[in-house]
Design a protein around this motif. Structure first.
Motif, PDB file in Angstrom:
ATOM      1  N   THR A 214     -39.933 -20.548  50.577  1.00 14.21           N
ATOM      2  CA  THR A 214     -38.607 -20.591  51.266  1.00 14.21           C
ATOM      3  C   THR A 214     -37.758 -21.290  50.810  1.00 14.21           C
ATOM      4  OG1 THR A 214     -40.192 -21.000  53.524  1.00 14.21           O
ATOM      5  CG2 THR A 214     -37.672 -21.269  54.439  1.00 14.21           C
ATOM      6  N   ILE A 215     -36.309 -20.563  50.860  1.00 14.64           N
ATOM      7  CA  ILE A 215     -34.946 -21.283  50.302  1.00 14.64           C
ATOM      8  C   ILE A 215     -33.703 -21.677  51.382  1.00 14.64           C
ATOM      9  CG2 ILE A 215     -33.528 -21.073  48.576  1.00 14.64           C
ATOM     10  CD1 ILE A 215     -35.513 -19.098  47.176  1.00 14.64           C
ATOM     11  N   ARG A 216     -33.983 -23.162  51.482  1.00 10.88           N
ATOM     12  CA  ARG A 216     -32.184 -22.873  52.508  1.00 10.88           C
ATOM     13  C   ARG A 216     -31.288 -22.873  51.974  1.00 10.88           C
ATOM     14  NH1 ARG A 216     -30.039 -28.407  53.058  1.00 10.88           N
ATOM     15  NH2 ARG A 216     -29.176 -28.156  54.689  1.00 10.88           N
ATOM     16  N   TYR A 217     -30.497 -21.903  52.570  1.00 11.21           N
ATOM     17  CA  TYR A 217     -29.203 -22.211  52.267  1.00 11.21           C
ATOM     18  C   TYR A 217     -27.649 -22.415  52.975  1.00 11.21           C
ATOM     19  CZ  TYR A 217     -29.629 -17.934  48.382  1.00 11.21           C
ATOM     20  OH  TYR A 217     -30.555 -17.627  47.609  1.00 11.21           O
ATOM     21  N   TRP A 218     -27.551 -23.471  52.939  1.00 12.80           N
ATOM     22  CA  TRP A 218     -26.297 -24.036  53.855  1.00 12.80           C
ATOM     23  C   TRP A 218     -24.943 -23.802  54.033  1.00 12.80           C
ATOM     24  CZ3 TRP A 218     -28.999 -26.109  49.757  1.00 12.80           C
ATOM     25  CH2 TRP A 218     -28.342 -26.716  48.030  1.00 12.80           C
ATOM     26  N   ARG A 219     -24.421 -23.867  55.011  1.00 12.72           N
ATOM     27  CA  ARG A 219     -22.928 -24.224  54.941  1.00 12.72           C
ATOM     28  C   ARG A 219     -21.832 -24.442  53.758  1.00 12.72           C
ATOM     29  NH1 ARG A 219     -20.458 -22.729  60.597  1.00 12.72           N
ATOM     30  NH2 ARG A 219     -22.180 -21.743  60.936  1.00 12.72           N
ATOM     31  N   THR A 220     -21.336 -23.607  53.173  1.00 10.93           N
ATOM     32  CA  THR A 220     -20.297 -25.045  52.349  1.00 10.93           C
ATOM     33  C   THR A 220     -18.770 -24.291  51.815  1.00 10.93           C
ATOM     34  OG1 THR A 220     -20.372 -25.184  49.726  1.00 10.93           O
ATOM     35  CG2 THR A 220     -21.105 -23.296  49.830  1.00 10.93           C
ATOM     36  N   ASP A 221     -18.200 -24.745  51.291  1.00 12.17           N
ATOM     37  CA  ASP A 221     -16.642 -24.681  51.419  1.00 12.17           C
ATOM     38  C   ASP A 221     -16.581 -23.880  49.354  1.00 12.17           C
ATOM     39  OD1 ASP A 221     -16.154 -25.013  53.739  1.00 12.17           O
ATOM     40  OD2 ASP A 221     -15.887 -27.504  53.464  1.00 12.17           O
ATOM     41  N   MET A 222     -17.639 -24.364  48.990  1.00  5.91           N
ATOM     42  CA  MET A 222     -16.888 -24.280  47.065  1.00  5.91           C
ATOM     43  C   MET A 222     -17.019 -22.477  47.384  1.00  5.91           C
ATOM     44  SD  MET A 222     -21.137 -24.028  45.826  1.00  5.91           S
ATOM     45  CE  MET A 222     -21.222 -25.190  46.211  1.00  5.91           C
ATOM     46  N   GLU A 223     -16.050 -22.375  46.868  1.00  7.50           N
ATOM     47  CA  GLU A 223     -16.063 -20.992  46.280  1.00  7.50           C
ATOM     48  C   GLU A 223     -17.115 -19.754  45.300  1.00  7.50           C
ATOM     49  OE1 GLU A 223     -12.641 -18.548  42.519  1.00  7.50           O
ATOM     50  OE2 GLU A 223     -13.348 -20.934  42.192  1.00  7.50           O
ATOM     51  N   TYR A 224     -16.992 -18.967  45.951  1.00 10.85           N
ATOM     52  CA  TYR A 224     -18.163 -17.643  46.072  1.00 10.85           C
ATOM     53  C   TYR A 224     -18.419 -17.340  44.343  1.00 10.85           C
ATOM     54  CZ  TYR A 224     -20.910 -13.280  46.319  1.00 10.85           C
ATOM     55  OH  TYR A 224     -21.887 -12.744  46.551  1.00 10.85           O
ATOM     56  N   THR A 225     -19.436 -17.198  43.505  1.00 11.43           N
ATOM     57  CA  THR A 225     -19.730 -16.811  42.657  1.00 11.43           C
ATOM     58  C   THR A 225     -20.783 -15.648  43.075  1.00 11.43           C
ATOM     59  OG1 THR A 225     -21.335 -18.974  42.263  1.00 11.43           O
ATOM     60  CG2 THR A 225     -19.447 -18.636  41.808  1.00 11.43           C
ATOM     61  N   ASN A 226     -20.797 -15.032  41.678  1.00  8.30           N
ATOM     62  CA  ASN A 226     -21.562 -13.941  41.728  1.00  8.30           C
ATOM     63  C   ASN A 226     -23.111 -14.587  40.642  1.00  8.30           C
ATOM     64  OD1 ASN A 226     -20.442 -11.836  43.172  1.00  8.30           O
ATOM     65  ND2 ASN A 226     -19.408 -11.454  41.044  1.00  8.30           N
ATOM     66  N   GLU A 227     -23.111 -15.512  40.722  1.00 13.20           N
ATOM     67  CA  GLU A 227     -24.409 -16.068  40.092  1.00 13.20           C
ATOM     68  C   GLU A 227     -25.942 -16.300  39.929  1.00 13.20           C
ATOM     69  OE1 GLU A 227     -22.923 -20.040  38.086  1.00 13.20           O
ATOM     70  OE2 GLU A 227     -22.327 -20.292  39.584  1.00 13.20           O
ATOM     71  N   MET A 228     -26.500 -16.557  39.728  1.00  6.99           N
ATOM     72  CA  MET A 228     -27.872 -16.567  40.182  1.00  6.99           C
ATOM     73  C   MET A 228     -28.481 -18.059  40.344  1.00  6.99           C
ATOM     74  SD  MET A 228     -28.329 -13.615  41.387  1.00  6.99           S
ATOM     75  CE  MET A 228     -30.563 -13.051  41.168  1.00  6.99           C
ATOM     76  N   ALA A 229     -29.488 -18.090  40.994  1.00  4.53           N
ATOM     77  CA  ALA A 229     -29.863 -19.398  40.741  1.00  4.53           C
ATOM     78  C   ALA A 229     -31.849 -19.714  40.316  1.00  4.53           C
ATOM     79  CB  ALA A 229     -29.889 -20.420  42.243  1.00  4.53           C
ATOM     80  N   PHE A 230     -31.983 -20.249  40.127  1.00  4.37           N
ATOM     81  CA  PHE A 230     -33.167 -20.724  39.850  1.00  4.37           C
ATOM     82  C   PHE A 230     -34.600 -21.553  40.394  1.00  4.37           C
ATOM     83  CE2 PHE A 230     -30.775 -19.085  36.835  1.00  4.37           C
ATOM     84  CZ  PHE A 230     -30.838 -17.917  35.986  1.00  4.37           C
ATOM     85  N   PHE A 231     -35.433 -21.249  40.472  1.00  4.93           N
ATOM     86  CA  PHE A 231     -36.784 -21.913  41.108  1.00  4.93           C
ATOM     87  C   PHE A 231     -38.094 -21.978  39.906  1.00  4.93           C
ATOM     88  CE2 PHE A 231     -37.576 -19.104  44.236  1.00  4.93           C
ATOM     89  CZ  PHE A 231     -38.672 -18.901  44.247  1.00  4.93           C
ATOM     90  N   ILE A 244     -25.021 -16.527  49.360  1.00  5.66           N
ATOM     91  CA  ILE A 244     -24.852 -15.962  50.550  1.00  5.66           C
ATOM     92  C   ILE A 244     -23.576 -15.835  51.519  1.00  5.66           C
ATOM     93  CG2 ILE A 244     -25.704 -14.732  52.226  1.00  5.66           C
ATOM     94  CD1 ILE A 244     -28.589 -16.100  51.287  1.00  5.66           C
ATOM     95  N   GLN A 245     -22.515 -14.530  51.405  1.00  9.96           N
ATOM     96  CA  GLN A 245     -21.300 -14.625  52.525  1.00  9.96           C
ATOM     97  C   GLN A 245     -21.934 -13.830  53.678  1.00  9.96           C
ATOM     98  OE1 GLN A 245     -18.454 -15.131  52.200  1.00  9.96           O
ATOM     99  NE2 GLN A 245     -17.898 -14.469  54.334  1.00  9.96           N
ATOM    100  N   SER A 246     -22.019 -14.350  54.569  1.00  7.74           N
ATOM    101  CA  SER A 246     -22.284 -13.211  55.788  1.00  7.74           C
ATOM    102  C   SER A 246     -21.539 -14.660  57.083  1.00  7.74           C
ATOM    103  CB  SER A 246     -23.530 -14.192  56.175  1.00  7.74           C
ATOM    104  OG  SER A 246     -24.446 -13.582  57.212  1.00  7.74           O
ATOM    105  N   ALA A 247     -21.050 -13.454  57.452  1.00  7.93           N
ATOM    106  CA  ALA A 247     -20.147 -13.856  59.285  1.00  7.93           C
ATOM    107  C   ALA A 247     -18.706 -14.721  58.575  1.00  7.93           C
ATOM    108  CB  ALA A 247     -20.928 -14.428  60.759  1.00  7.93           C
ATOM    109  N   GLY A 248     -18.590 -14.229  57.705  1.00  7.10           N
ATOM    110  CA  GLY A 248     -16.908 -14.940  57.073  1.00  7.10           C
ATOM    111  C   GLY A 248     -17.258 -16.366  56.960  1.00  7.10           C
ATOM    112  N   LYS A 249     -18.622 -16.490  56.746  1.00  4.34           N
ATOM    113  CA  LYS A 249     -18.922 -18.013  56.043  1.00  4.34           C
ATOM    114  C   LYS A 249     -19.493 -18.220  54.837  1.00  4.34           C
ATOM    115  CE  LYS A 249     -16.865 -20.047  59.308  1.00  4.34           C
ATOM    116  NZ  LYS A 249     -15.894 -20.423  59.469  1.00  4.34           N
ATOM    117  N   ILE A 250     -19.553 -18.977  53.854  1.00  3.54           N
ATOM    118  CA  ILE A 250     -20.182 -18.709  52.737  1.00  3.54           C
ATOM    119  C   ILE A 250     -21.118 -20.006  52.439  1.00  3.54           C
ATOM    120  CG2 ILE A 250     -20.045 -19.439  50.274  1.00  3.54           C
ATOM    121  CD1 ILE A 250     -17.694 -18.482  49.924  1.00  3.54           C
ATOM    122  N   TYR A 251     -22.989 -19.016  52.483  1.00  4.84           N
ATOM    123  CA  TYR A 251     -23.600 -20.059  52.329  1.00  4.84           C
ATOM    124  C   TYR A 251     -23.994 -20.643  50.577  1.00  4.84           C
ATOM    125  CZ  TYR A 251     -24.178 -19.550  56.799  1.00  4.84           C
ATOM    126  OH  TYR A 251     -23.552 -19.805  58.693  1.00  4.84           O
TER     127      TYR A 251
END
Length: 363
Positions: A214-231, A244-251
């Motif tokens: 389970t991976i938590r995404y939180w709402r942020t004001d940072m600029e959107y990118t197409n980067e991948m993240a790793f664990f 993740i872009q959803s409902a006009g917000k960036i997570y």
């Protein structure tokens, strides 16, 4: 309005790069009511109808939603929001305002599975509520006749590392449609006549044959990118989308410029109640928010629903005292009441009430 269109452009880039077996749209608004939304939708506390209004003065916002609330313990249908031209058939009383709310609706498609054009799709509903200057954006998934607010979209990810023996063992097994990375969308608390509340956190999942991450995404004001993240988990490394872009917000799932995901929760808790589309690319989680109960929606259908509810009668309430075998000595009571004008007047009113309402008995 421009803000939503500009931000959501990144949604389609991300999904286009990652959704397997699905067709991603260009993000243009849909003209008219999409077939996926047509009909009468029901849940335990309301009906929702997505209607097309023929108001020539609103060429860009001519679709409207009708919301009928099941008030008074579901024994009464309150036509709270509906198109203006439906008002002539409304039943007014002390609990209904003369004019229902007018809620304009726009639809933007995000994903449609290739398995079947009518099988499943993901949309953003833009609700233009009265007295609000901006639209409320509600992401929804429609699978068959069910509409979900809690859902996930399967994305292809690159960079998973595992041993050769593990890969061969997995290849011999039948493919599990739940395995892979499921990106959740921002969840609204309902399709309502007031501004819905959307989630501030998104909990996406990466499901493997032996674990659920389970991976938590939180709402942020940072600029959107197409980067991948790793664990990582021991010798395995997994990659997922950083934003993740959803409902006009960036997570986001990683801080700042970092692409390392921390505090990933590992369990064996797979979804127990869910619905997959035919291509296994869209997953509705839990019970659906709305179920389609009629294929066609019209003013006549609303009037029929209202009449059905108004014709119902609530059952008589339970007696205040449990039944007993007490002997009330009615002969003594009648003897004591004889000649008492006040008591005789009460008994007369009780008899008249019982004759007028036979279902109720007088003392």
């Amino acid at each position: 309005m421009k803000k939503f269109i500009k931000i959501s452009f990144f949604v389609y880039i991300t999904l286009a790069a990652g959704v397997a077996g699905a067709q991603v749209t260009d993000g243009a608004f849909f003209t008219g009511v999409p077939d996926a939304f047509k009909g009468v939708w029901e849940r335990d506390d309301r009906y929702v109808i997505f209607s097309c209004n023929q108001d020539a003065d609103q060429p860009k916002q001519k679709e409207e939603a009708a919301i009928l609330l099941k008030t008074f313990y579901s024994w009464y249908l309150d036509r709270t929001a509906e198109p203006e031209d439906w008002n002539s058939e409304r039943t007014l009383n002390d609990s209904t305002v003369p004019d229902a709310e007018r809620i304009f609706v726009e639809y933007r498609p995000l994903v449609t599975t290739r398995h079947s054009a009518a099988d499943a799709s993901v949309w953003e509903i833009f609700l233009w509520l009265p007295r609000l200057r901006e639209a409320s954006v509600i992401p929804v998934a429609i699978i068959g006749g069910n509409l979900y607010l809690n859902f996930a979209v399967k994305l292809n990810t690159q960079g998973e590392e595992s041993s050769e023996s593990e890969g061969n063992a997995q290849g011999q097994k039948e493919a599990d449609p739940l395995e892979g990375f499921w990106a959740r969308m921002s969840q609204a608390d309902g399709v309502k006549v007031c501004q819905p509340v959307t989630s501030t956190d998104i909990y996406s999942t990466y499901i493997t044959s032996d674990a659920v991450y389970t991976i938590r995404y939180w709402r942020t004001d940072m600029e959107y990118t197409n980067e991948m993240a790793f664990f990582s988990d021991g010798g395995k490394t997994f990659s997922v989308v950083k934003h993740i872009q959803s409902a006009g917000k960036i997570y986001t799932c990683a801080n700042g410029r970092s692409v390392t995901i921390r505090n990933v929760q590992k369990t064996n808790d797979r979804p127990q109640v869910y619905e997959l589309d035919g291509a296994a690319q869209i997953c509705g989680l839990g019970e659906p928010y709305l179920k389609r109960v009629q294929e066609k929606a019209s003013q006549e259908a609303v009037v029929a629903l209202a009449k059905k509810y108004f014709a119902q009668r609530a059952p008589n309430p339970d007696p205040p005292f449990a039944p007993s075998n007490l002997d009330w000595h009615m002969d003594d009571i009648n003897r004591l009441e004889a000649g008492n004008q006040i008591i005789q007047a009460v008994r007369k009113r009780q008899r008249e009430f019982a004759e007028k309402y036979p279902a109720r008995k007088a003392f």
